[in-house]
Design an enzyme around this catalytic site. Sequence first.
Site, mmCIF file in Angstrom:
data_model
loop_
_atom_site.group_PDB
_atom_site.id
_atom_site.type_symbol
_atom_site.label_atom_id
_atom_site.label_comp_id
_atom_site.label_asym_id
_atom_site.label_seq_id
_atom_site.Cartn_x
_atom_site.Cartn_y
_atom_site.Cartn_z
ATOM 1 N N PRO A 129 7.541 1.456 9.298
ATOM 2 C CA PRO A 129 7.096 0.945 10.653
ATOM 3 C C PRO A 129 6.490 -0.867 9.874
ATOM 4 C CG PRO A 129 5.750 3.116 9.713
ATOM 5 C CD PRO A 129 7.766 3.001 9.395
ATOM 6 N N ASP A 144 1.564 7.107 2.952
ATOM 7 C CA ASP A 144 1.234 7.105 0.967
ATOM 8 C C ASP A 144 1.268 8.054 -0.135
ATOM 9 O OD1 ASP A 144 2.963 5.514 -0.728
ATOM 10 O OD2 ASP A 144 0.939 5.342 -1.939
ATOM 11 N N GLY A 182 -2.555 4.523 3.194
ATOM 12 C CA GLY A 182 -2.327 4.976 1.854
ATOM 13 C C GLY A 182 -3.405 6.512 1.738
ATOM 14 N N TYR A 202 -2.003 12.206 -7.145
ATOM 15 C CA TYR A 202 -3.812 11.654 -6.008
ATOM 16 C C TYR A 202 -4.376 13.151 -5.556
ATOM 17 C CZ TYR A 202 -2.192 7.145 -4.766
ATOM 18 O OH TYR A 202 -1.083 6.176 -4.959
ATOM 19 N N LYS A 243 5.061 10.841 -5.164
ATOM 20 C CA LYS A 243 5.631 9.899 -6.764
ATOM 21 C C LYS A 243 5.817 10.730 -7.331
ATOM 22 C CE LYS A 243 3.106 5.915 -4.627
ATOM 23 N NZ LYS A 243 2.025 6.715 -4.098
ATOM 24 N N HIS A 250 5.926 6.698 -10.092
ATOM 25 C CA HIS A 250 5.241 6.094 -10.161
ATOM 26 C C HIS A 250 4.857 4.546 -10.899
ATOM 27 C CE1 HIS A 250 0.428 7.389 -8.396
ATOM 28 N NE2 HIS A 250 0.754 6.182 -8.592
ATOM 29 N N GLY A 272 1.345 1.095 6.854
ATOM 30 C CA GLY A 272 1.531 2.343 6.889
ATOM 31 C C GLY A 272 0.381 2.766 6.175
#
Length: 313
Positions: free
Chosen positions: A4, A37, A9, A42, A71, A104, A7
Site C-alpha cells: 500500500p 511494520d 510503524g 520493539y 525483523k 534490522h 503503512g
Amino acid sequence: MKLPHIGMGTFGSDQFTPEQVSNAVYGAIKCGYRLFDCAAVYGNEDKIGQVFKRAFDDGLVKREDLIITSKVWNDMHGSGDVLISCAKSLKDLQLDYIDLYFVHWPFPNYHAPGCDGDSRNPDSRPFCPEEFMQVWRQMERLQDAGLVKNIGMSNMTVKKLESVLPHCRIRPVALEMELHPAFQQPELFNYCKKEGITPIGFCPIGSPTRPERDKTPEDISATQMPEIVEIAKARGVHPAIICLKWAVTRGQIPIPFSVYENEYESNLQLTTDPLTDDEMAIIAAADKNCRLIKGQVFLWEGADSWKDIWDEA
Ligand SMILES: NC(=O)c1ccc[n+]([C@@H]2O[C@H](COP(=O)([O-])OP(=O)(O)OC[C@H]3O[C@@H](n4cnc5c(N)ncnc54)[C@H](OP(=O)(O)O)[C@@H]3O)[C@@H](O)[C@H]2O)c1
C-alpha cells in the site's frame, strides 16, 4: 507482493507501552491500514499478535489482505539464530508466515533495551560482507521454507549494498531506510529505485518521539522546516501530513507511528493525493542531510564517530 502507499510503524520508542501500540494497530486496521511494520526488538509483537488474531476472528480483515513485516535483531545473527528469531516472531504475532522479513541492522552489534546514547557494547564490530552473507543465507532459507514471503534489508548504504547484492541468491525486495524532508538520501534512494528495491521510509515525520539516546542538539525537525510549514499552511493541514505526502509522491512507502486515532487516521486518509511538481522541487532543495538515527550505540572500539557506520568517514 503489492504494497500500500503507506503503512504504520509499531516502535513505541521506549515511551509507549505495548498495549498502547497494539490498541493503535487494532484501530488502524479498522480505519484501513494494511501494512504494519513490526520487529522483535520493539518488545510488543506478542500484544500485536493478539490484536491481529482478534481482527481476523472479528472478520475485520483477512490475513491475506495484510502485509506484516518483522525483523531479526542484532543479537540473533549467529548460525541457526535467524530461524529461531523468525519462529519467535511468528509465534508472538500468531501468524503462519511473515510477508516481509528484514535484517534490522547489517552487523551483530546490539545494545541493551533503554540504554543511553553513550553506552557501548565491547563485542561490537564493523560491517563485514562475509558475515552479513551468513545471515542472508539464513534469510533465503526462511523464504525457501515459506515461513516468510519476501526478505529485505535495513540501515544499509550504497557501498554495503554493492558489496552484498552480487552474492544474493534471493535479492531483497525492500530496503528500510531513514527518509524525511530533512534527510532525503537521494543517492541511496535512487540506487534502490535503479536496482528494483522498494524504499520503505522510517521516521517519515522526523520521529519527534524517538528515544532520548537518538537526540542531539544539531538535529533538524522535518515538521519545523519553513518550506514544510509553508506548504502545510497553504493546504490547511499539519506539517506531518506534508512530510507523508512528500514521501508518497516521491515513491517511497512511509511507515509513520502514532498511538492517537486522529493522527493515524489522517496519516492514512490525507496522503493519497500527491504534492505538485513545484512543491516537490521546493522540498528537494530544502534537504538538510540531517540523519536522526545515527546508531552511535552500535559503534565498535576504534571507530571515530557514528559516521563510520554509514561509510561517511
Ligand atoms: N528499520 C529501522 O531501523 C527503523 C528505525 C526507526 C523506525 N523504524 C520504523 O519506522 C516507524 C516510524 O518511525 P518513528 O516512529 O521513529 O517516527 P515518525 O513516524 O516519524 O514519528 C512518530 C511521531 O510523529 C508524531 N505524529 C504522527 N502522526 C502525526 C500527525 N498526523 N500529526 C502530528 N504528529 C504526528 C507522533 O508524535 P506525537 O506523540 O508527539 O504526536 C509520533 O509519535 C517506527 O515505528 C518503526 O516501525 C524502523
